[in-house]
Design an enzyme around this catalytic site. Sequence first.
Site, PDB file in Angstrom:
ATOM      1  N   LYS A  37       8.168 -19.262-144.504  1.00  0.00           N
ATOM      2  CA  LYS A  37       9.160 -18.689-143.592  1.00  0.00           C
ATOM      3  C   LYS A  37      10.495 -18.521-144.291  1.00  0.00           C
ATOM      4  O   LYS A  37      11.041 -19.460-144.870  1.00  0.00           O
ATOM      5  CB  LYS A  37       9.338 -19.595-142.373  1.00  0.00           C
ATOM      6  N   ASP A  64      11.910 -14.622-140.436  1.00  0.00           N
ATOM      7  CA  ASP A  64      12.396 -15.110-139.144  1.00  0.00           C
ATOM      8  C   ASP A  64      13.876 -14.769-138.960  1.00  0.00           C
ATOM      9  O   ASP A  64      14.748 -15.609-139.131  1.00  0.00           O
ATOM     10  CB  ASP A  64      12.171 -16.630-139.081  1.00  0.00           C
ATOM     11  N   LYS A  66      14.959 -13.162-136.096  1.00  0.00           N
ATOM     12  CA  LYS A  66      15.206 -13.120-134.647  1.00  0.00           C
ATOM     13  C   LYS A  66      16.070 -11.904-134.290  1.00  0.00           C
ATOM     14  O   LYS A  66      17.175 -12.017-133.766  1.00  0.00           O
ATOM     15  CB  LYS A  66      15.871 -14.413-134.169  1.00  0.00           C
ATOM     16  N   ASP A  69      18.891  -6.099-130.995  1.00  0.00           N
ATOM     17  CA  ASP A  69      19.869  -5.010-131.055  1.00  0.00           C
ATOM     18  C   ASP A  69      19.281  -3.844-130.263  1.00  0.00           C
ATOM     19  O   ASP A  69      18.282  -4.023-129.572  1.00  0.00           O
ATOM     20  CB  ASP A  69      20.138  -4.645-132.536  1.00  0.00           C
ATOM     21  N   THR A 128      14.862 -23.500-128.315  1.00  0.00           N
ATOM     22  CA  THR A 128      14.728 -24.868-127.781  1.00  0.00           C
ATOM     23  C   THR A 128      16.074 -25.597-127.769  1.00  0.00           C
ATOM     24  O   THR A 128      16.191 -26.658-127.183  1.00  0.00           O
ATOM     25  CB  THR A 128      13.702 -25.686-128.586  1.00  0.00           C
ATOM     26  N   ARG A 219      11.197 -29.561-142.979  1.00  0.00           N
ATOM     27  CA  ARG A 219      11.589 -30.763-143.716  1.00  0.00           C
ATOM     28  C   ARG A 219      10.483 -31.768-144.012  1.00  0.00           C
ATOM     29  O   ARG A 219      10.500 -32.363-145.094  1.00  0.00           O
ATOM     30  CB  ARG A 219      12.778 -31.424-143.005  1.00  0.00           C
TER      31      ARG A 219
HETATM   32  O1  C5P Z   1      12.519 -28.900-140.724  1.00  0.00           O
HETATM   33  P1  C5P Z   1      11.828 -28.541-139.451  1.00  0.00           P
HETATM   34  O2  C5P Z   1      10.326 -28.777-139.485  1.00  0.00           O
HETATM   35  O3  C5P Z   1      12.486 -29.119-138.242  1.00  0.00           O
HETATM   36  O4  C5P Z   1      12.001 -26.974-139.416  1.00  0.00           O
HETATM   37  C1  C5P Z   1      11.548 -26.230-138.384  1.00  0.00           C
HETATM   38  C2  C5P Z   1      11.857 -24.771-138.625  1.00  0.00           C
HETATM   39  O5  C5P Z   1      11.572 -24.095-137.408  1.00  0.00           O
HETATM   40  C3  C5P Z   1      13.294 -24.474-138.973  1.00  0.00           C
HETATM   41  O6  C5P Z   1      13.286 -23.369-139.859  1.00  0.00           O
HETATM   42  C4  C5P Z   1      13.919 -24.094-137.666  1.00  0.00           C
HETATM   43  O7  C5P Z   1      14.928 -23.133-137.791  1.00  0.00           O
HETATM   44  C5  C5P Z   1      12.756 -23.485-136.927  1.00  0.00           C
HETATM   45  N1  C5P Z   1      12.840 -23.587-135.478  1.00  0.00           N
HETATM   46  C6  C5P Z   1      12.965 -24.791-134.804  1.00  0.00           C
HETATM   47  N2  C5P Z   1      13.003 -24.827-133.443  1.00  0.00           N
HETATM   48  C7  C5P Z   1      12.950 -23.709-132.776  1.00  0.00           C
HETATM   49  C8  C5P Z   1      12.824 -22.488-133.427  1.00  0.00           C
HETATM   50  C9  C5P Z   1      12.788 -22.466-134.799  1.00  0.00           C
HETATM   51  O8  C5P Z   1      13.004 -25.848-135.398  1.00  0.00           O
HETATM   52  N3  C5P Z   1      12.962 -23.755-131.482  1.00  0.00           N
END
Ligand code: C5P
Length: 242
Positions: A37, A64, A66, A69, A128, A219
């Site tokens: 991603k 990603d 998002k 427009d 979220t 992460r």
């Molecule tokens: O590091 P982590 O596993 O929390 O990363 C989750 C990824 O998903 C990040 O790139 C974050 O921007 C994305 N994301 C999220 N929650 C959302 C939508 C996207 O954590 N509701």
Amino acid sequence: MTPALAPSQRIITALDVENKAQALALVDQLGQASLFKIGLELFTAEGPALLREIQALGKGIFLDLKLHDIPNTVGEAARIGVRNGARMMTIHASGGKSMMARAAETAVEEADKRGFPRPVLLGVTILTSLQNEDLASVGMAPDTSAQVLRLAALARAAGLSGVVCSAKEIEIVRKETGPEFLIVTPGIRPAGASAQDQKRVMTPAEAVARGSDYLVIGRPITQAASPAAAFAAIVRELEAGL
Ligand code: C5P
């Protein structure tokens, strides 16, 4: 739901890093990973050249950004995303049906023209980070679940392939949209991993068991001492749970 996918193909590793060197180092270490991603941070830093570079390594790209427009602008951005190698892309479902439909049309048109696989366009429902009171403050009904369902149904009607939603919404979205619609969920934490700033987390196996097709994981993989070992452990967790 896509039962044919192997566990490693369900994992989208989020390259939430600042620059190309860090991104390519992760791609290099994660030989088992097939999807990466690229979000706003990395795309703003490195632009489409990085997409082409990662695609040339045989990896799939989930762009990603998002998008939100007017239909023409989003449609042309989607076209250029596909041209540069994006296989999956996000657009805000709240941008409306015409905007989503235009993006779906132009993305497919571009893929067909170039002989690329048809891209997967995903609607972003409700972030979220927003809660009921945030929805009310922008004039929406203060009911995130109802709003997620409404937007998921709209995304499907507009011809998108699926949606991004939180793991806690998988079942209600699946019920609303049927078996073919793709569900992509972030907020995933392998058993025993730290939740970091994610408030509601779910394990990979549980999210897939509930009906998620793809898991966006950042992460827990990218900040692990060994990203490859962390990825392999998630694959094993999925295999055991499937
Ligand atoms: O590091 P982590 O596993 O929390 O990363 C989750 C990824 O998903 C990040 O790139 C974050 O921007 C994305 N994301 C999220 N929650 C959302 C939508 C996207 O954590 N509701």
